[in-house]
Design a protein around this motif. Structure first.
Motif, short mmCIF file in Angstrom:
data_model
loop_
_atom_site.label_atom_id
_atom_site.label_comp_id
_atom_site.label_asym_id
_atom_site.label_seq_id
_atom_site.Cartn_x
_atom_site.Cartn_y
_atom_site.Cartn_z
N GLY A 180 0.83 -1.21 0.00
CA GLY A 180 0.00 0.00 0.00
C GLY A 180 0.85 1.25 0.00
O GLY A 180 0.49 2.26 -0.60
N ARG A 181 1.97 1.17 0.69
CA ARG A 181 2.88 2.31 0.74
C ARG A 181 3.44 2.61 -0.64
O ARG A 181 3.64 3.76 -1.01
N LYS A 182 3.68 1.57 -1.44
CA LYS A 182 4.20 1.74 -2.80
C LYS A 182 3.14 2.33 -3.73
O LYS A 182 3.45 2.96 -4.71
N GLY A 183 1.87 2.07 -3.42
CA GLY A 183 0.78 2.60 -4.25
C GLY A 183 0.76 1.98 -5.62
O GLY A 183 1.01 0.79 -5.79
N GLY A 184 0.51 2.78 -6.63
CA GLY A 184 0.40 2.29 -8.01
C GLY A 184 1.72 2.19 -8.73
O GLY A 184 1.75 2.01 -9.94
#
Length: 98
Positions: free
Chosen positions: A92-96
């Motif tokens: 989630g921290r990395k995102g897209g």
């Protein structure tokens, strides 16, 4: 700082003297002669039927549904459900970003 006019403090009347329908009991919880919104709000979120409000959670029963079959949402093959595989917090921290 000017005081804000509140129809609830003026017998449900707007500044122009007309009734504010948001304050009437016909509009929901506005009037004093209906259900208490505080009490009704505390009732909220409870589904009818069931076992006293306790919801069965397959994740708390080894990934097994009430009927005894495997709940695929809890397996690692379904994304983040299992303990092996990517850490959902890190992903989630990395995102897209790929």
């Amino acid at each position: 700082m000017s005081a804000q006019y509140k129809p609830t403090e003026h017998d449900g009347l707007k500044m122009d003297g007309t009734p504010d329908k948001r304050v009437s009991s016909e509009h929901g919880f506005g009037g004093s002669d209906g259900p208490d919104p505080h009490v009704e709000g505390q009732k909220g979120g409870h589904s009818s039927g069931g076992s006293g409000g306790e919801k069965y959670k397959p994740s708390e029963h080894g990934g097994v549904k009430k009927d005894g079959t495997e709940d695929k949402r809890t397996s690692s093959e379904h994304g983040f459900g299992g303990s092996d595989g990517p850490d959902p917090h890190e992903a989630g921290r990395k995102g897209g970003v790929n």
